[in-house]
Design a protein around this motif. Structure first.
Motif, PDB file in Angstrom:
ATOM      1  N   THR A   1       8.372  10.167  -0.273  1.00  0.00           N
ATOM      2  CA  THR A   1       7.199  10.415  -1.125  1.00  0.00           C
ATOM      3  C   THR A   1       6.203   9.261  -1.093  1.00  0.00           C
ATOM      4  OG1 THR A   1       8.510   9.667  -3.035  1.00  0.00           O
ATOM      5  CG2 THR A   1       8.348  12.043  -2.658  1.00  0.00           C
ATOM      6  N   GLY A   2       6.424   8.287  -0.202  1.00  0.00           N
ATOM      7  CA  GLY A   2       5.418   7.261   0.044  1.00  0.00           C
ATOM      8  C   GLY A   2       5.501   6.032  -0.821  1.00  0.00           C
ATOM      9  N   ASN A   3       6.666   5.749  -1.410  1.00  0.00           N
ATOM     10  CA  ASN A   3       6.797   4.628  -2.339  1.00  0.00           C
ATOM     11  C   ASN A   3       7.597   3.464  -1.763  1.00  0.00           C
ATOM     12  OD1 ASN A   3       5.717   5.775  -5.052  1.00  0.00           O
ATOM     13  ND2 ASN A   3       7.029   7.395  -4.251  1.00  0.00           N
ATOM     14  N   ALA A   4       7.311   2.255  -2.286  1.00  0.00           N
ATOM     15  CA  ALA A   4       8.229   1.131  -2.115  1.00  0.00           C
ATOM     16  C   ALA A   4       9.351   1.299  -3.122  1.00  0.00           C
ATOM     17  CB  ALA A   4       7.494  -0.184  -2.338  1.00  0.00           C
ATOM     18  N   ASN A   5      10.554   0.788  -2.796  1.00  0.00           N
ATOM     19  CA  ASN A   5      11.724   1.157  -3.594  1.00  0.00           C
ATOM     20  C   ASN A   5      12.622  -0.034  -3.907  1.00  0.00           C
ATOM     21  OD1 ASN A   5      11.739   4.381  -3.402  1.00  0.00           O
ATOM     22  ND2 ASN A   5      11.099   3.525  -1.430  1.00  0.00           N
TER      23      ASN A   5
ATOM     24  N   LYS B   1       0.830  -1.202   0.000  1.00  0.00           N
ATOM     25  CA  LYS B   1       0.000   0.000   0.000  1.00  0.00           C
ATOM     26  C   LYS B   1       0.860   1.247   0.000  1.00  0.00           C
ATOM     27  CE  LYS B   1      -2.061   1.274   3.801  1.00  0.00           C
ATOM     28  NZ  LYS B   1      -2.969   1.326   4.970  1.00  0.00           N
ATOM     29  N   PRO B   2       0.647   2.175  -0.955  1.00  0.00           N
ATOM     30  CA  PRO B   2       1.395   3.434  -0.941  1.00  0.00           C
ATOM     31  C   PRO B   2       1.098   4.227   0.327  1.00  0.00           C
ATOM     32  CG  PRO B   2       0.287   3.100  -3.058  1.00  0.00           C
ATOM     33  CD  PRO B   2      -0.257   2.075  -2.116  1.00  0.00           C
ATOM     34  N   ARG B   3       2.028   5.086   0.688  1.00  0.00           N
ATOM     35  CA  ARG B   3       1.893   5.910   1.879  1.00  0.00           C
ATOM     36  C   ARG B   3       1.834   7.382   1.505  1.00  0.00           C
ATOM     37  NH1 ARG B   3       4.647   3.090   6.903  1.00  0.00           N
ATOM     38  NH2 ARG B   3       4.667   0.920   6.206  1.00  0.00           N
ATOM     39  N   ILE B   4       1.442   8.188   2.485  1.00  0.00           N
ATOM     40  CA  ILE B   4       1.433   9.623   2.268  1.00  0.00           C
ATOM     41  C   ILE B   4       2.858  10.157   2.347  1.00  0.00           C
ATOM     42  CG2 ILE B   4      -0.904   9.913   3.196  1.00  0.00           C
ATOM     43  CD1 ILE B   4       0.405  10.962   5.787  1.00  0.00           C
ATOM     44  N   PRO B   5       3.156  11.303   1.747  1.00  0.00           N
ATOM     45  CA  PRO B   5       4.494  11.884   1.896  1.00  0.00           C
ATOM     46  C   PRO B   5       4.827  12.174   3.366  1.00  0.00           C
ATOM     47  CG  PRO B   5       3.294  12.950   0.110  1.00  0.00           C
ATOM     48  CD  PRO B   5       2.306  12.067   0.815  1.00  0.00           C
ATOM     49  N   PHE B   6       6.067  11.979   3.707  1.00  0.00           N
ATOM     50  CA  PHE B   6       6.561  12.213   5.068  1.00  0.00           C
ATOM     51  C   PHE B   6       5.766  11.394   6.088  1.00  0.00           C
ATOM     52  CE2 PHE B   6       7.521  16.047   2.593  1.00  0.00           C
ATOM     53  CZ  PHE B   6       8.889  16.124   2.765  1.00  0.00           C
ATOM     54  N   ASP B   7       5.483  10.151   5.713  1.00  0.00           N
ATOM     55  CA  ASP B   7       4.777   9.225   6.593  1.00  0.00           C
ATOM     56  C   ASP B   7       5.519   9.098   7.926  1.00  0.00           C
ATOM     57  OD1 ASP B   7       2.804   6.753   6.768  1.00  0.00           O
ATOM     58  OD2 ASP B   7       4.771   6.060   7.453  1.00  0.00           O
TER      59      ASP B   7
ATOM     60  N   PHE C   1      -4.256  16.222  -1.479  1.00  0.00           N
ATOM     61  CA  PHE C   1      -4.113  14.881  -0.884  1.00  0.00           C
ATOM     62  C   PHE C   1      -3.199  14.085  -1.806  1.00  0.00           C
ATOM     63  CE2 PHE C   1      -5.272  10.524   0.130  1.00  0.00           C
ATOM     64  CZ  PHE C   1      -5.264  10.566   1.516  1.00  0.00           C
ATOM     65  N   LEU C   2      -2.011  13.743  -1.296  1.00  0.00           N
ATOM     66  CA  LEU C   2      -1.006  13.051  -2.106  1.00  0.00           C
ATOM     67  C   LEU C   2      -0.757  11.651  -1.572  1.00  0.00           C
ATOM     68  CD1 LEU C   2       1.699  15.875  -2.465  1.00  0.00           C
ATOM     69  CD2 LEU C   2      -0.272  15.427  -3.936  1.00  0.00           C
ATOM     70  N   LEU C   3      -0.516  10.720  -2.499  1.00  0.00           N
ATOM     71  CA  LEU C   3      -0.116   9.354  -2.166  1.00  0.00           C
ATOM     72  C   LEU C   3       1.048   8.951  -3.055  1.00  0.00           C
ATOM     73  CD1 LEU C   3      -3.387   7.217  -1.755  1.00  0.00           C
ATOM     74  CD2 LEU C   3      -1.654   7.675  -0.018  1.00  0.00           C
ATOM     75  N   GLY C   4       1.921   8.118  -2.526  1.00  0.00           N
ATOM     76  CA  GLY C   4       2.997   7.574  -3.351  1.00  0.00           C
ATOM     77  C   GLY C   4       2.433   6.836  -4.549  1.00  0.00           C
ATOM     78  N   ARG C   5       3.198   6.772  -5.621  1.00  0.00           N
ATOM     79  CA  ARG C   5       2.713   6.132  -6.849  1.00  0.00           C
ATOM     80  C   ARG C   5       2.673   4.610  -6.736  1.00  0.00           C
ATOM     81  NH1 ARG C   5       1.996   9.101 -11.353  1.00  0.00           N
ATOM     82  NH2 ARG C   5       2.600  11.300 -11.234  1.00  0.00           N
ATOM     83  N   GLY C   6       3.548   4.048  -5.897  1.00  0.00           N
ATOM     84  CA  GLY C   6       3.585   2.592  -5.751  1.00  0.00           C
ATOM     85  C   GLY C   6       5.005   2.109  -5.610  1.00  0.00           C
ATOM     86  N   VAL C   7       5.569   1.534  -6.674  1.00  0.00           N
ATOM     87  CA  VAL C   7       6.938   1.029  -6.667  1.00  0.00           C
ATOM     88  C   VAL C   7       7.815   1.979  -7.467  1.00  0.00           C
ATOM     89  CG1 VAL C   7       8.475  -0.860  -7.312  1.00  0.00           C
ATOM     90  CG2 VAL C   7       6.172  -1.365  -6.475  1.00  0.00           C
ATOM     91  N   ALA C   8       8.902   2.435  -6.857  1.00  0.00           N
ATOM     92  CA  ALA C   8       9.891   3.278  -7.540  1.00  0.00           C
ATOM     93  C   ALA C   8      11.142   2.436  -7.799  1.00  0.00           C
ATOM     94  CB  ALA C   8      10.236   4.506  -6.703  1.00  0.00           C
ATOM     95  N   PHE C   9      11.577   2.434  -9.053  1.00  0.00           N
ATOM     96  CA  PHE C   9      12.778   1.703  -9.462  1.00  0.00           C
ATOM     97  C   PHE C   9      13.881   2.731  -9.710  1.00  0.00           C
ATOM     98  CE2 PHE C   9      14.768  -0.652 -13.324  1.00  0.00           C
ATOM     99  CZ  PHE C   9      15.808  -1.124 -12.555  1.00  0.00           C
TER     100      PHE C   9
END
Length: 397
Positions: free
Chosen positions: A110-114, A25-31, A81-89
């Motif tokens: 920024t709320g992403n898995a990396n 699940k994406p997270r909000i910025p500065f979670d 209202f911002l959410l991470g996009r998902g997976v960042a490569f």
């Protein structure tokens, strides 16, 4: 498509975490969990027995402190209202030791898995940071699903698989790397953020420098901007522009202080010295007006020019070669402020002069103007990108 390739080596995370990332699940910025994790990472890094030997690692640790992160959060205040996009490569550059860690932090904040491909060149800093990340994850198990740091060669099938599963792809490392990685297709809604080959310059006002009482510190700052990375970073100035009335005296004192600082540094390898000499000879063959200025150490190679071109800076090989350009007016730097120009480091140049230069000339390049000594200071505004907005989705309510 399974990602358990034999040639993939995990430094942080494992194949199971990577295979499950698309479902995270994406997270909000500065979670809050992310902020707490980075604070722990910072504390562990500052106490790592080998970290003090590497100023870039210490700078990273200070960048991740709670106070610094809170200040960053306030500077990036937002009402949407911002959410991470998902997976960042992330594809890290091979020639800068700690860039991968800043890119990872940007993805986390920024709320992403990396998924981060580590530099191909061997750096002690990489080992220190990976070890510390693993220690921090032992205290923050909830963060494990967000981080995989891997090493692999140039296998196209791995690039294809990781690109296909990501929602944002950050490509560091130059034009050739960008061209290669972009052959791997990303999903239609994924975003590509490419950090191309760039160069940077420094502008020093001679009169302001002569009035400074901290010339030794200025020399250290200049070293951190340039030779700390052997001028391999895009942020490292290759050209020093001199303004003001007392240029001759200021230059003499500046380089004397810089070479005094360099005397305590290890001598450069012979191959680097030869590469620098070859770079100069190549340019001098095309421009006989270039003037070599002898130095007291082997660390630097000074060359005065009446005019510097973008081509000279684009083909600059690093390793201590500094072009010098004496000017009467800041507007004269426009010929080197094309798209490839990233950062201008300044000392003694007034903010009004800088603002007038940008307003009057609207250069196609120049994404950052920072004080001398801060070219390596990473932020979520980088290369003209607002990474907070680029790596998140804005949800309209």
């Amino acid at each position: 498509m399974p990602l358990n390739f034999k040639s993939l080596r995990y430094r942080v995370g494992d194949v199971q975490i990577m295979e499950q990332m698309r479902g995270v699940k994406p997270r909000i910025p500065f979670d809050p969990d992310v902020m707490a994790f980075l604070q722990t990472f910072s504390k562990l890094l500052l106490t790592h027995p080998q970290a003090r030997a590497h100023s870039d690692v210490i700078s990273l640790a200070f960048w991740c402190r709670r106070a610094a992160l809170e200040q960053m959060k306030q500077a990036h205040s937002f009402t949407e209202f911002l959410l991470g996009r998902g997976v960042a490569f992330h594809i890290a550059p091979s020639n800068v030791a700690v860039n991968f860690a800043y890119s990872l932090c940007a993805g986390l904040l920024t709320g992403n898995a990396n998924i981060v491909r580590l530099p191909s060149k061997v750096f002690a800093q990489v080992d220190i940071i990976c070890q510390t990340l693993n220690e921090a994850l032992q205290q923050h198990c909830e963060m494990r699903e967000l981080i995989c740091l891997v090493e692999y060669g140039h296998e196209t099938e791995i690039n294809n698989a990781l690109s296909a599963m990501c929602h944002a792809r950050l490509i560091w490392g130059g034009d050739k790397t960008i061209e290669l990685i972009r052959q791997s297709v990303i999903s239609p809604r994924a975003v590509d953020v490419a950090f191309a080959d760039r160069y940077s310059i420094a502008i020093i006002h001679a009169d302001a420098y002569l009035a400074a009482d901290n010339k030794s510190r200025i020399a250290q700052n200049f070293f951190n901007d340039t030779l700390l990375t052997d001028q391999q970073a895009c942020t490292s100035p290759k050209l020093v522009v001199w303004l003001g009335e007392q240029k001759s005296e200021a230059r003499a004192q500046f380089w004397a202080h810089f070479e005094a600082y360099l005397r305590d540094r290890p001598d450069p390898e012979a191959v680097s010295v030869i590469k620098t000499l070859a770079d100069y000879c190549h340019q001098a063959a095309k421009n006989p007006a270039l003037k070599y200025i002898p130095s007291e150490t082997r660390h630097i190679f000074r060359v005065e020019s009446q005019e510097v071109s973008q081509e000279m800076l684009e083909n600059h090989q690093g390793s201590g070669l500094f072009y010098e350009w004496l000017m009467d007016d800041i507007n004269e730097i426009m010929p080197v402020c094309g798209e490839k120009c990233q950062t201008i480091a300044t000392y003694g140049v007034t903010e009004n002069n800088i603002e007038r230069f940008i307003f009057n000339n609207a250069p196609k390049g120049v994404d950052r103007i920072v004080p001398l000594g801060e070219t390596m200071a990473f932020s979520l505004h980088w290369d003209g990108y607002d990474l907070l907005k680029t790596l998140t989705r804005t949800i309209t309510l």
